[in-house]
Design a protein around this motif. Structure first.
Motif, short mmCIF file in Angstrom:
data_model
loop_
_atom_site.label_atom_id
_atom_site.label_comp_id
_atom_site.label_asym_id
_atom_site.label_seq_id
_atom_site.Cartn_x
_atom_site.Cartn_y
_atom_site.Cartn_z
N UNK A 11 47.75 26.36 41.52
CA UNK A 11 46.47 25.84 41.35
C UNK A 11 45.40 26.66 42.21
N UNK A 12 45.83 27.18 43.43
CA UNK A 12 45.02 27.94 44.18
C UNK A 12 44.58 29.42 43.45
N UNK A 13 45.52 29.73 42.76
CA UNK A 13 45.51 31.03 42.09
C UNK A 13 44.16 30.57 40.91
N UNK A 14 44.49 29.75 40.28
CA UNK A 14 43.49 29.38 39.35
C UNK A 14 42.10 29.25 39.57
N UNK A 15 42.01 28.43 40.78
CA UNK A 15 40.68 28.11 41.44
C UNK A 15 40.06 29.59 41.70
N UNK A 16 40.77 30.67 42.43
CA UNK A 16 40.16 31.94 42.69
C UNK A 16 39.85 32.75 41.55
N UNK A 17 40.88 32.64 40.72
CA UNK A 17 40.20 33.13 39.26
C UNK A 17 39.02 32.49 38.84
N UNK A 18 38.85 31.55 38.74
CA UNK A 18 37.62 30.76 38.08
C UNK A 18 36.33 31.36 38.87
N UNK A 29 36.17 34.13 40.55
CA UNK A 29 35.89 35.62 40.18
C UNK A 29 35.39 35.56 38.64
N UNK A 30 35.85 34.82 37.86
CA UNK A 30 35.27 35.09 36.37
C UNK A 30 33.76 34.51 36.44
N UNK A 31 33.35 33.64 37.28
CA UNK A 31 32.04 33.24 37.29
C UNK A 31 31.34 34.40 37.90
N UNK A 32 31.61 35.28 38.72
CA UNK A 32 31.03 36.22 39.32
C UNK A 32 30.96 37.25 38.36
N UNK A 33 31.98 37.60 37.56
CA UNK A 33 32.09 38.60 36.63
C UNK A 33 30.78 38.35 35.45
N UNK A 34 30.90 36.88 35.07
CA UNK A 34 30.06 36.66 34.17
C UNK A 34 28.50 36.54 34.58
N UNK A 35 28.23 36.48 35.86
CA UNK A 35 26.90 36.63 36.44
C UNK A 35 26.42 38.14 36.55
N UNK A 36 27.35 38.88 36.90
CA UNK A 36 27.14 40.30 36.88
C UNK A 36 26.87 40.82 35.53
#
Length: 66
Positions: free
Chosen positions: A9-16, A18-25
């Motif tokens: 669950x923690x890994x999924x939160x962190x990945x989520x 990260x993906x938000x930051x990638x999409x923003x970039x």
């Protein structure tokens, strides 16, 4: 087993996050690319217009000298 689920669950939160930051970039990069493309298109117009103006002046001078 419980620890593994918590870690997952923690890994999924962190990945989520990260993906938000990638999409923003990526979105910011897309916006910069569009602005750059617009500027380049504007430069083309200026260069072509300037070139045509120079040709007009040169042809007028050549016509007057002839």
């Amino acid at each position: 087993m419980k620890e593994a689920l918590e870690e997952l669950r923690m890994h999924e939160k962190i990945c989520s996050i990260r993906y938000q930051h990638i999409e923003k970039s990526l979105e910011e990069g897309r916006e910069k690319f569009i602005r750059m493309d617009t500027k380049i298109t504007g430069l083309y117009v200026i260069i072509i217009t300037g070139g045509l103006s120079v040709l007009g002046v040169v042809s007028t001078i050549a016509y007057q000298l002839a």
